[in-house]
Design a protein around this motif. Structure first.
Motif, PDB file in Angstrom:
ATOM      1  N   VAL A 147      95.931  96.257  55.181  1.00  0.00           N
ATOM      2  CA  VAL A 147      94.584  96.374  55.763  1.00  0.00           C
ATOM      3  C   VAL A 147      94.325  95.216  56.721  1.00  0.00           C
ATOM      4  CG1 VAL A 147      92.109  96.278  55.211  1.00  0.00           C
ATOM      5  CG2 VAL A 147      93.644  97.722  53.851  1.00  0.00           C
ATOM      6  N   LEU A 148      94.724  94.020  56.328  1.00  0.00           N
ATOM      7  CA  LEU A 148      94.530  92.848  57.179  1.00  0.00           C
ATOM      8  C   LEU A 148      95.246  93.007  58.528  1.00  0.00           C
ATOM      9  CD1 LEU A 148      93.218  90.026  57.188  1.00  0.00           C
ATOM     10  CD2 LEU A 148      95.391  89.132  56.344  1.00  0.00           C
ATOM     11  N   LEU A 149      96.511  93.397  58.495  1.00  0.00           N
ATOM     12  CA  LEU A 149      97.238  93.601  59.756  1.00  0.00           C
ATOM     13  C   LEU A 149      96.722  94.818  60.513  1.00  0.00           C
ATOM     14  CD1 LEU A 149      99.109  91.277  59.014  1.00  0.00           C
ATOM     15  CD2 LEU A 149     100.982  92.684  59.851  1.00  0.00           C
ATOM     16  N   GLY A 150      96.195  95.801  59.791  1.00  0.00           N
ATOM     17  CA  GLY A 150      95.574  96.943  60.451  1.00  0.00           C
ATOM     18  C   GLY A 150      94.353  96.529  61.256  1.00  0.00           C
ATOM     19  N   GLY A 203      95.631  94.562  64.189  1.00  0.00           N
ATOM     20  CA  GLY A 203      96.213  95.516  65.132  1.00  0.00           C
ATOM     21  C   GLY A 203      95.170  96.285  65.911  1.00  0.00           C
ATOM     22  N   PHE A 204      94.046  96.607  65.261  1.00  0.00           N
ATOM     23  CA  PHE A 204      92.958  97.327  65.921  1.00  0.00           C
ATOM     24  C   PHE A 204      92.457  96.567  67.147  1.00  0.00           C
ATOM     25  CE2 PHE A 204      88.368  98.134  66.352  1.00  0.00           C
ATOM     26  CZ  PHE A 204      88.390  99.506  66.585  1.00  0.00           C
ATOM     27  N   PHE A 205      92.420  95.238  67.045  1.00  0.00           N
ATOM     28  CA  PHE A 205      91.930  94.438  68.166  1.00  0.00           C
ATOM     29  C   PHE A 205      93.036  94.087  69.163  1.00  0.00           C
ATOM     30  CE2 PHE A 205      88.718  93.646  64.881  1.00  0.00           C
ATOM     31  CZ  PHE A 205      87.599  94.030  65.596  1.00  0.00           C
ATOM     32  N   VAL A 206      94.270  93.984  68.679  1.00  0.00           N
ATOM     33  CA  VAL A 206      95.381  93.622  69.559  1.00  0.00           C
ATOM     34  C   VAL A 206      95.840  94.811  70.389  1.00  0.00           C
ATOM     35  CG1 VAL A 206      97.777  92.808  69.605  1.00  0.00           C
ATOM     36  CG2 VAL A 206      96.125  91.736  68.066  1.00  0.00           C
ATOM     37  N   ILE A 207      95.960  95.961  69.753  1.00  0.00           N
ATOM     38  CA  ILE A 207      96.374  97.195  70.445  1.00  0.00           C
ATOM     39  C   ILE A 207      95.243  98.212  70.265  1.00  0.00           C
ATOM     40  CG2 ILE A 207      98.152  98.965  70.665  1.00  0.00           C
ATOM     41  CD1 ILE A 207      99.970  97.161  68.924  1.00  0.00           C
ATOM     42  N   PRO A 208      94.338  98.295  71.219  1.00  0.00           N
ATOM     43  CA  PRO A 208      93.192  99.197  71.067  1.00  0.00           C
ATOM     44  C   PRO A 208      93.633 100.633  70.740  1.00  0.00           C
ATOM     45  CG  PRO A 208      92.921  97.822  72.989  1.00  0.00           C
ATOM     46  CD  PRO A 208      94.310  97.585  72.475  1.00  0.00           C
ATOM     47  N   GLY A 247      96.295 100.416  67.256  1.00  0.00           N
ATOM     48  CA  GLY A 247      96.727  99.195  66.564  1.00  0.00           C
ATOM     49  C   GLY A 247      96.573  99.245  65.061  1.00  0.00           C
ATOM     50  N   MET A 248      95.536  99.922  64.582  1.00  0.00           N
ATOM     51  CA  MET A 248      95.321 100.039  63.147  1.00  0.00           C
ATOM     52  C   MET A 248      96.459 100.843  62.513  1.00  0.00           C
ATOM     53  SD  MET A 248      92.024 101.562  61.136  1.00  0.00           S
ATOM     54  CE  MET A 248      90.949 100.615  62.188  1.00  0.00           C
ATOM     55  N   PHE A 249      96.882 101.879  63.220  1.00  0.00           N
ATOM     56  CA  PHE A 249      97.941 102.738  62.702  1.00  0.00           C
ATOM     57  C   PHE A 249      99.313 102.057  62.755  1.00  0.00           C
ATOM     58  CE2 PHE A 249      94.631 105.560  64.407  1.00  0.00           C
ATOM     59  CZ  PHE A 249      94.256 106.181  63.229  1.00  0.00           C
ATOM     60  N   VAL A 250      99.433 101.045  63.575  1.00  0.00           N
ATOM     61  CA  VAL A 250     100.666 100.260  63.646  1.00  0.00           C
ATOM     62  C   VAL A 250     100.590  99.094  62.657  1.00  0.00           C
ATOM     63  CG1 VAL A 250     102.072  98.765  65.125  1.00  0.00           C
ATOM     64  CG2 VAL A 250     101.101 100.882  66.051  1.00  0.00           C
ATOM     65  N   PRO A 285     100.978  99.865  58.355  1.00  0.00           N
ATOM     66  CA  PRO A 285     102.315  99.981  57.757  1.00  0.00           C
ATOM     67  C   PRO A 285     103.170  98.726  57.930  1.00  0.00           C
ATOM     68  CG  PRO A 285     102.086 101.520  59.595  1.00  0.00           C
ATOM     69  CD  PRO A 285     100.761 100.881  59.370  1.00  0.00           C
ATOM     70  N   VAL A 286     103.012  98.033  59.056  1.00  0.00           N
ATOM     71  CA  VAL A 286     103.773  96.795  59.253  1.00  0.00           C
ATOM     72  C   VAL A 286     103.360  95.760  58.210  1.00  0.00           C
ATOM     73  CG1 VAL A 286     104.112  94.835  60.828  1.00  0.00           C
ATOM     74  CG2 VAL A 286     104.263  97.178  61.696  1.00  0.00           C
TER      75      VAL A 286
END
Length: 161
Positions: free
Chosen positions: A87-90, A93-98, A101-104, A107-108
């Motif tokens: 969830v934290l990386l999601g 990711g949401f802010f880094v890759i609009p 990013g959450m979907f990337v 899982p990472v």
């Protein structure tokens, strides 16, 4: 009842349902808030009964969407810590890759946490697949509850009010 309000409420419910599938908006809450607005404007017992049923359906789905996947993840051996990092990386990711990013990021995050914990690529990937599957189950449970609430509202609008 003003038909413009009904249309706007319907659009808000629809946007809420989309928000469940594409987790950018708090979809169930938005849909429930729209039904509440409709009940307030409707000013009838029917409106409040529809709102109460919708609140019950969405409320139950909100509880079940956490209980069922949590139990299954525990049975699969995926710890809460890994879900937390997902969830934290999601979120990052949401802010880094609009948009995607959450979907990337999710899982990472799960994969990296599991890789650190298990020190095995295959086991980490298996845990990540479990986490992704249960996240999908959680979304489906919330979607079902909100869709049922929307159906109750739509039936009331079309056939009762």
């Amino acid at each position: 009842m003003d038909s413009a309000v009904t249309i706007l409420v319907g659009v808000a419910i629809f946007v809420g349902i989309i928000g469940i599938v594409v987790p950018v908006l708090p979809g169930a809450i938005l849909s429930l808030a729209a039904i509440l607005v409709w009940a307030i404007v409707e000013r009838s017992a029917t409106g409040w009964v529809v709102f109460a049923i919708a609140a019950g359906l969405i409320g139950v789905s909100q509880v079940v969407k956490y209980v069922v996947p949590e139990r299954r993840l525990r049975e699969a051996g995926v710890p809460r810590r890994s879900m937390f990092f997902g969830v934290l990386l999601g979120i990052v990711g949401f802010f880094v890759i609009p948009v995607i990013g959450m979907f990337v990021g999710f899982p990472v995050g799960v994969y990296l946490s599991e890789l650190q914990r298990q020190r095995n690529n295959a086991a980490a990937w298996t845990s990540t697949k479990h986490a992704l599957r249960e996240t999908g189950v959680s979304m489906l449970i919330e979607l079902a509850g909100t869709a049922l609430a929307a159906a109750v509202w739509l039936i009331a609008v079309l056939f009762i009010v």
